[in-house]
Write a protein that holds these residues in place. Structure first.
Motif, PDB file in Angstrom:
ATOM      1  N   THR A  80       0.869  -1.185   0.000  1.00 39.33           N
ATOM      2  CA  THR A  80       0.000   0.000   0.000  1.00 39.33           C
ATOM      3  C   THR A  80       0.898   1.226   0.000  1.00 39.33           C
ATOM      4  O   THR A  80       1.901   1.269   0.711  1.00 39.33           O
ATOM      5  CB  THR A  80      -0.901   0.003   1.251  1.00 39.33           C
ATOM      6  OG1 THR A  80      -1.769  -1.128   1.189  1.00 39.33           O
ATOM      7  CG2 THR A  80      -1.728   1.267   1.312  1.00 39.33           C
ATOM      8  N   GLN A  85      -2.971   4.752  -1.806  1.00 38.69           N
ATOM      9  CA  GLN A  85      -3.252   4.025  -3.035  1.00 38.69           C
ATOM     10  C   GLN A  85      -2.976   2.549  -2.804  1.00 38.69           C
ATOM     11  O   GLN A  85      -1.869   2.144  -2.433  1.00 38.69           O
ATOM     12  CB  GLN A  85      -2.406   4.549  -4.199  1.00 38.69           C
ATOM     13  CG  GLN A  85      -2.834   3.953  -5.528  1.00 38.69           C
ATOM     14  CD  GLN A  85      -2.186   4.664  -6.714  1.00 38.69           C
ATOM     15  OE1 GLN A  85      -1.280   5.474  -6.542  1.00 38.69           O
ATOM     16  NE2 GLN A  85      -2.643   4.364  -7.907  1.00 38.69           N
ATOM     17  N   ASP A 100      -3.374   1.293 -10.992  1.00 36.10           N
ATOM     18  CA  ASP A 100      -4.177   1.912 -12.051  1.00 36.10           C
ATOM     19  C   ASP A 100      -3.625   1.511 -13.416  1.00 36.10           C
ATOM     20  O   ASP A 100      -2.636   0.791 -13.532  1.00 36.10           O
ATOM     21  CB  ASP A 100      -4.230   3.427 -11.890  1.00 36.10           C
ATOM     22  CG  ASP A 100      -2.845   4.042 -11.799  1.00 36.10           C
ATOM     23  OD1 ASP A 100      -1.914   3.536 -12.470  1.00 36.10           O
ATOM     24  OD2 ASP A 100      -2.678   5.039 -11.059  1.00 36.10           O
TER      25      ASP A 100
END
Length: 844
Positions: free
Chosen positions: A55, A75, A79
């Protein structure tokens, strides 16, 4: 125009931008500085993050200042802009799925720095090779100072926690968090689930709070924390993460979660460190936290608890049709066992190769060796990891028909058992093979994968015949240096060598409690007397003697008279035996031995030695004249023992009865001994393993217990302990088994109360204590182990008519096993109790 550079890291092209952007305004630290730091620290950081879901905390526009902090965001999920070469794993949460990066290489670390992911947080567990979540391989305590406290108080609590963790057989290592407090890490062996480890950590935190209520708090409520240090145990939860060692922090100054030494924690000027200080320290001293990742065992595959939903032979079966091939094709993998078999098969397929297979977690973990088994230490051979094979394959020889997978002739080149020295998931395996045909050799398997996408590359290893073979006095760590001498490996090997210099003999083999019915054919067994003392492994090298308890604690100073071993042992040897104290009739007395167990100061030892001399009953040999004998059968070890050890007043090799259990039991009873040890004549010596090739047969029932509290005495026992409340580990806690109030001598009673008062706590460590027993109970932290005799187990799982035998300082709570040969405890309760032993950092 944005400044841009394209660099190649680990063979991957990475675009770096805005290198002069200031990320830490108060110090002027730029992205270029951050990238440089992570590049230079990668060798010591990555071992602490590898194969763990990361993380990230990102500060795209910088961390800001103390007065005006910059914007940060967490985050977890990757992505679409994530490079395809970043290794990743998926975790299914309750209502969504996240894909996490694995910080396994410098390229990934560089990419994270480029996107200003300054902080990296990881859990205490790793993914296995198949993507299954493994059990945690480390325990962590987060010592967080409340208002009015600081690092000095955290360091004090760290030292208090260290005492408890060391007593549990763990080796805690400190890290100043880079924020306000201190983290303590300890390596685990992967046998407990996250819930079990969290429960142990929670209990430890509560014990610290009970012992030091003015300094420690274990409750998360903020209102309870001013003036105290919070011992945050919750980060052992499988869903929680902790800042990774060597990660930067997103604070006003670029501080780092920095591994420290215990000497530093004792210093008056202890402070958090910034990244420049950390780089200088690592350059001078290496990684103080290296012991957390080097050397402790890790499972290559998912742990047994995770196996129910995972078919490890699915791939094997998908490649074979049992109607066309003579190979074994079982419906499922064997139940997980403690077996340590190996087989090397010569396989004349399309190309001749050898298959190297090690039994592990109910299957044969397998590698194909295209160039065969290495016979010279200077040559590395390729080893390609293949699908797991069933245990039944270990005895397979025959011809696989043409057209089938692996078609060709298979014969067994060698087979036998192995000693496991190291198993690092996806990285390194070191074993000592005891072959029936080719003898004993030490091999290292080292992964050569370096972050590529290719599955073939991930499965490529090297196999190396180690130059240092068993018995030559050197350790196994050098295999990595010879086979893959990278900078990171050199750092790790240096740490391994430091540990090797202070090495200890193997843990002693353990017996299983049994009954006469367990001895089916007496001719297959030898019978020895069971001595009522404490277990000790004696190392005799170069005329010097060292004694180690079952827990690996050096106890030489407590029994100086046993240096006589150096005079009666022929050459160097490692011996297994029992230290006993004899009473006036010449019989071993465990109660009498109590007067020697706790002594460390020379004057105390000298005085006790005159009153309570001890003897060493030697019954096994693990090493003689530089040769390891753990892979030899019992009969051969007994022959070696008689030739190596002479007799003296203090050192004896007691005789063994060959195949006559009745005579052995009668002699044991006549001599007033505890019972008989039955040992399988073809059994091997398995260090640290509780085996059914050794069965203990006792004349009376005895049980090791953990003391959870005491009740005040009355009458002649006024102002003393009246009885002790006892428990045994079960599940994630401790089960109450009753109280004992008889068997104490006056000295024990005099010493008991002051000792127990120091361990007082507010709440009970057990939840099922009857109201009558709990009425005036004083609870204590469950750390002390004792032993009682008793008549039988009651249907409710209590000890009937227990009588105190003495303290067991040679054992800890994690090693207590419920012993019930008669079955009166109940099969379900017995199985639950034995499987519940919390082996945190210690053998069962």
């Amino acid at each position: 125009m944005t400044e841009e550079h394209v660099v190649s890291v680990d063979g991957h092209r990475i675009r770096l931008t805005n290198l002069d952007k200031v990320l830490y305004p108060e110090t002027g630290t730029t992205k270029r500085d951050v990238l440089d730091y992570y590049a230079r620290i990668a060798d010591v950081l990555i071992p602490h993050t590898a194969n763990r879901p990361a993380t990230r905390k990102r500060w795209v526009h910088g961390v800001g200042t103390a007065d005006e902090p910059g914007q940060m965001f967490f985050q977890k999920n990757l992505d679409e802009s994530t490079p395809s070469w970043v290794k990743r794993r998926t975790i299914e949460h309750k209502n969504h799925t996240n894909e996490y990066p694995l910080v396994n290489d410098l390229a990934t670390l560089t990419w994270l720095a480029q996107i200003a992911a300054l902080e990296i947080h990881v859990p205490q567990w790793q993914f296995g090779r198949t993507g299954t979540q493994k059990n945690p391989d480390r325990l962590v305590l987060d010592l967080d100072p409340g208002e009015g406290t600081g690092l000095a108080e955290c360091a004090e609590v760290a030292r208090l926690a260290r005492d408890i963790l060391t007593g549990m057989g763990l080796d805690p290592l400190p890290v100043t968090s880079g924020s306000k407090g201190i983290h303590l890490y300890a390596a685990l062996d992967g046998k407990q689930t996250s819930d079990e480890v969290a429960a142990v950590a929670h209990e430890l935190a509560r014990a610290l709070e009970a012992d030091h209520p003015d300094l420690v708090v274990s409750d998360m409520k903020k209102t309870l924390r001013p003036g105290k240090v919070l011992v945050d145990w919750s980060q052992n939860n499988g869903n929680k993460t902790t800042i990774a060692p060597y990660s930067l922090r997103g604070r006003a100054h670029p501080t780092v979660a920095a591994p420290r030494t215990w000497r530093e924690l004792a210093g008056k000027n202890l402070a958090q460190l910034d990244y420049t200080e950390v780089l200088a320290r690592v350059r001078r001293r290496g990684d103080p936290l290296a012991g957390l990742t080097a050397g402790h065992l890790a499972s290559l595959e998912p742990t047994p608890e995770r196996m129910a939903g995972f078919d490890r032979l699915e791939k094997y079966r998908s490649m074979r049709d049992d109607s066309k091939t003579p190979e074994p094709v079982p419906a499922a993998a064997a139940p997980t066992s403690d077996g340590t078999s190996f087989v090397i098969q010569e396989h004349h397929a399309r190309r001749l190769h050898y298959d190297f297979r090690l039994e592990h977690d109910g299957v044969l973990v397998s590698w194909a060796l295209p160039k065969g088994v290495p016979t010279e230490s200077g040559v590395n051979h390729l080893a390609v990891q293949t699908e797991d094979h069933p245990l039944e394959y270990g005895s397979f020889e025959g011809r696989i028909p043409a057209g089938e997978y692996g078609a060709g002739e298979v014969t067994i080149w060698d087979a036998g058992t192995y000693d496991l020295e190291k198993w690092r998931d996806g990285k390194e395996v070191i074993v000592v093979l005891h072959g029936e045909k080719h003898g004993t050799h030490r091999y290292a398997l080292i992964s050569t994968a370096h972050g590529g996408d290719s599955k073939n590359q991930e499965n490529n290893w090297l196999i190396h015949l180690m130059k240092e073979q068993p018995g030559d006095g050197t350790g196994a760590a050098d295999a990595s240096a010879q086979a893959a001498p990278s900078g990171k490996e050199r750092t790790r090997v240096g740490a391994d060598r430091a540990r090797r210099d202070a090495s200890r003999p193997p843990s002693p083999m353990l017996a299983t409690l049994g009954a006469e019915a367990d001895i089916d054919d007496e001719g297959d067994w030898a019978f020895e007397m069971k001595w009522d003392g404490i277990r000790a492994v004696a190392e005799v090298r170069g005329g010097k003697v060292r004694l180690f308890s079952r827990n690996g604690v050096d106890i030489t100073v407590s029994y100086p008279e046993l240096v006589e071993l150096a005079d009666v042992v022929d050459g160097d040897a490692v011996l297994d035996g029992e230290i006993v104290a004899l009473d006036r009739t010449g019989r071993p007395s465990f109660g009498r031995l109590q007067g020697r167990m706790h002594l460390r100061k020379k004057d105390d030892v000298d005085a006790a030695m005159r009153d309570i001399p001890v003897h060493f009953m030697v019954f096994d040999v693990l090493e003689a004249h530089g040769e390891s004998l753990t892979g030899a059968e019992y009969t051969r070890r007994r022959e070696a023992l008689r030739s190596v050890v002479g007799a003296s007043d203090l050192v004896q090799v007691p005789p063994a009865f060959d195949g006559d259990l009745g005579a052995a039991l009668a002699s044991s009873s006549a001599l007033g001994l505890e019972g008989v040890m039955a040992k399988k004549r073809d059994g091997l010596y398995s260090p640290g393993i509780r085996s059914r090739t050794w069965i203990k047969l006792k004349h009376h029932l005895a049980q090791e217990v953990v003391v959870v509290g005491w009740r005040p005495g009355h009458g002649s026992r006024a102002r003393r302990v009246g009885s002790l409340l006892m428990g045994v580990p079960e599940g994630d806690g401790i089960r109450y088994v009753g109280r004992v109030g008889t068997g104490f001598d006056e000295k024990t009673l005099d010493e008991m109360l002051p000792r127990l008062k120091k361990m007082a706590r507010k709440t009970s460590a057990v939840t099922d204590v009857p109201a009558a027993d709990a009425r005036d109970a004083v609870w204590v932290s469950p750390r002390l182990v004792g032993e009682v005799e008793f008549a039988e187990w009651t249907p409710t799982g209590r000890l009937r008519q227990p009588s105190w035998r003495g303290w067991r300082p040679d054992k800890d709570v994690t090693q207590i096993v419920v012993e019930d040969p008669s079955g009166t405890l109940g099969a379900d309760a017995q199985a639950a109790a034995e499987s519940s032993v919390a082996d945190v950092g210690a053998g069962g």
